[in-house]
Write an enzyme that holds these catalytic residues in place. Structure first.
Site, PDB file in Angstrom:
ATOM      1  N   LEU A   1       0.853  -1.189   0.000  1.00 19.12           N
ATOM      2  CA  LEU A   1       0.000   0.000   0.000  1.00 19.12           C
ATOM      3  C   LEU A   1       0.889   1.240   0.000  1.00 19.12           C
ATOM      4  CD1 LEU A   1      -2.648  -0.978   2.740  1.00 19.12           C
ATOM      5  CD2 LEU A   1      -3.038  -0.854   0.266  1.00 19.12           C
ATOM      6  N   HIS A   2       0.596   2.165  -0.911  1.00 23.87           N
ATOM      7  CA  HIS A   2       1.400   3.395  -0.931  1.00 23.87           C
ATOM      8  C   HIS A   2       0.635   4.628  -1.407  1.00 23.87           C
ATOM      9  CE1 HIS A   2       1.613   2.405  -5.216  1.00 23.87           C
ATOM     10  NE2 HIS A   2       1.936   3.666  -5.412  1.00 23.87           N
ATOM     11  N   ARG A   3      -0.546   4.455  -2.019  1.00 19.46           N
ATOM     12  CA  ARG A   3      -1.249   5.604  -2.575  1.00 19.46           C
ATOM     13  C   ARG A   3      -1.746   6.527  -1.469  1.00 19.46           C
ATOM     14  NH1 ARG A   3      -1.821   5.585  -7.871  1.00 19.46           N
ATOM     15  NH2 ARG A   3      -1.275   3.642  -8.911  1.00 19.46           N
TER      16      ARG A   3
ATOM     17  N   ARG B   1       6.342   6.232   2.919  1.00 17.68           N
ATOM     18  CA  ARG B   1       5.269   7.172   3.230  1.00 17.68           C
ATOM     19  C   ARG B   1       4.192   6.529   4.112  1.00 17.68           C
ATOM     20  NH1 ARG B   1       3.071  10.115  -0.829  1.00 17.68           N
ATOM     21  NH2 ARG B   1       1.325  10.633   0.527  1.00 17.68           N
TER      22      ARG B   1
ATOM     23  N   ASP C   1      -2.400  -1.580  -4.007  1.00 15.51           N
ATOM     24  CA  ASP C   1      -2.980  -0.433  -4.705  1.00 15.51           C
ATOM     25  C   ASP C   1      -2.038   0.038  -5.813  1.00 15.51           C
ATOM     26  OD1 ASP C   1      -0.964   0.803  -3.257  1.00 15.51           O
ATOM     27  OD2 ASP C   1      -2.295   2.041  -2.028  1.00 15.51           O
TER      28      ASP C   1
END
Length: 361
Positions: free
Chosen positions: A207-209, A242, A280
């Site tokens: 997950l990074h969005r 992030r 994602d």
């Protein structure tokens, strides 16, 4: 003939690697002068996020590193444009080749055309039709100034034709990300960080969005849902930088293994041996389709619809009930069976280089 190749992030390196190998092979086979310069913008600056890729993908260190680092979208774009313009003014080239849809792609595309140089976009024509995504803005702006488009699917061709691009400038070649995958499958290695873990049955999670990870409450709700739905299976989660700061308490999760970002060959090893992937990411939707591994995508839309229509991917948005049921379906072997799109055969880069020589000669 000289080609300037731009890369700035992990996915970019995966995409330019087979192109660089194809350039070398073409030059050797045809005994022609075909040179390239690899420009790394420095958009990803952590070694685990970029540096190890040069070794894993067997490509040389970049000829130029613009070292722009991490900052806001606008500041990063501006830094790339200033530095890349300086590079192009000091170094002659016959064309600039950009890949994907990150800030580096768009920034270097605009600079290229401002200097009246030929611009090539690999993965042109991808559309999510969601302009709230920074990547969609980058795609639209890049394609609005591109001279030659190398596309992954017929859907991408159709997107460009609808936008008024002449058919003569569009070339369906396949997927360069799959080229790297094909070359790397026999070289994958198990991550040292997971030595000693019982991983006979596991999911892979990425997950990074911003829409999924910037809100700590939303992120941790996703994680708790995944942790519970996995049952007795482990969930391997290489945590994007992030994302790290938004995870409230890693001790709350029984099944999720939080680990640092993995080098390409280690990540690929985890993907190909997993029972399924929750993500994602755009590129992972493609890779899982090729590997025929179930993929659950936490997004409302995708610029890669072929992974749904043809492949093993399904979009579930933010629906927690669908997230749970999807993981359960995968666990009991009831996920759909997919196939591989046309030209996803490991030879897209060879088609690109052959056509580029023809176009630029």
């Amino acid at each position: 003939m000289h080609i300037t190749i731009v890369a700035g992030t992990r996915p970019n390196f995966v995409k330019v690697s087979p192109i660089i190998h194809a350039i070398k092979d073409y030059e050797k086979k045809h005994q022609v002068g075909l040179e390239y310069t690899l420009v790394h913008t420095g958009q990803h600056y952590d070694d685990k996020m970029s540096g190890s890729f040069f070794t894993d993908l067997n490509i040389p260190q970049p000829d130029v590193n613009l070292s722009v680092g991490s900052c806001s979208h606008s500041e990063q774009t501006a830094r790339i444009m200033v530095a890349f313009e300086k590079h192009l003014l000091e170094n002659r080239t016959d064309c600039v080749l950009v890949v994907g849809d990150v800030n580096s792609t768009m920034a270097c595309a605009v600079v290229t055309k401002k200097l009246n140089l030929k611009l090539v976009h690999v993965e042109g024509g991808l559309r999510s039709l969601d302009r709230s995504m920074p990547e969609e803005i980058n795609r639209l702006l890049t394609d609005s100034v591109t001279d030659y488009f190398f596309t992954t699917t017929q859907e991408a061709d159709e997107n460009l034709l609808k936008e008024g691009i002449e058919k003569e400038r569009i070339f369906l070649v396949g997927n360069v990300m799959i080229d790297s995958l094909v070359k790397s499958l026999e070289k994958t290695r198990f991550p040292n960080v997971l030595k000693g873990e019982d991983l006979e049955n596991y999911f892979l999670l990425t997950l990074h969005r911003p829409s999924n990870v910037d809100d700590a409450v939303k992120l941790n709700t996703f994680l708790k849902t995944i942790d519970k739905a996995a049952g007795e299976a482990k969930v391997v989660f290489p945590v994007h930088p992030r994302t790290e700061s938004k995870i409230t308490d890693k001790g709350d999760y029984q099944n999720i293994l939080f680990i640092p970002p993995l080098p390409y060959l280690e990540f690929l090893d985890m993907m190909k041996k997993s029972v399924g992937v929750v993500t994602d990411s755009g590129g992972i939707q493609e890779e899982t389709t090729f590997l025929k591994i179930p993929c659950v995508t936490l997004r409302e839309n995708t610029e890669r619809p072929e992974t749904i229509h043809i492949g093993t991917n399904e979009l579930i948005g933010e629906n927690l009930n669908l997230l749970t049921s999807s993981i359960e379906k995968i666990s009991i072997g009831e996920w759909k069976k997919g196939s591989i799109p046309t030209f996803w055969d490991g030879k897209a880069s060879n088609r690109i280089v052959s056509k580029l020589v023809e176009l630029l000669s």
